[in-house]
Design a protein around this motif. Sequence first.
Motif: not given
Length: 231
Positions: A154-155, A158-159, A161-162
């Motif tokens: 998940d992390e 998210r990274r 996507k950023d």
Amino acid sequence: MSKLEQVLLIEPSNELVFRGPFNEVVTADLKLTNPSDKRVCFKVKTTAPKRYCVRPNSGVIESKGSVTVAVMLQPFDYDPNEKNKHKFMVQTMFAPDGKIDNQEQLWKDVSPDQLMDSKLKCVLDPTGNSSSQSSVVAEEKPNVTGGDSQKRQDEEIRRLKDQINLLKEENSNIKAEEVRLRKVAMSDTVSSTPPPSQRVEVPTSQASALPPYVYLIVALIIGILLGKILL
């Protein structure tokens, strides 16, 4: 008299598995747990003392205590055709009250009917694959670490996507800067073109002026024509 049942809990209880390669020392752990209310003396024996190193090979386990014994298989040239018949035996007895001054002598003086023992086979696995008991542990590991693995995934998502959002923003900025530079370039082109009032016009007379030698030729032709008429 019937033989005494082993008081210690031994893990593993049936076999010690040594996983290759065998060109270096391979260690298998043997855990001895004393669930009784008395102290227990133990001794670990093997049918191949030159092949294995056991630490500790004897000692005393306090009530409710435990000891981990490291059984180290020494390096050797493995032959798959050689049948392995090595075995281990964990021999135990209840420790006498008070201080034990000489455990070696204690083992020599003990009566056979006071001894308890458990036998284990040695299994050599040259491929490094897990045995049946180890396979259970290996299968349980993903369940234990599954939450951490999902969290890391998940992390990572998210990274990523950023990073995508950041690239989109930079792309928009580049496009906006490109439009601005085009407008500036067009403005500079228009401003560098002189207005009609400042343009230099070439006079008609100057534009239609003929070279001097043309006039000389015309004069010469006229002179010749006049001469013929007069004659």
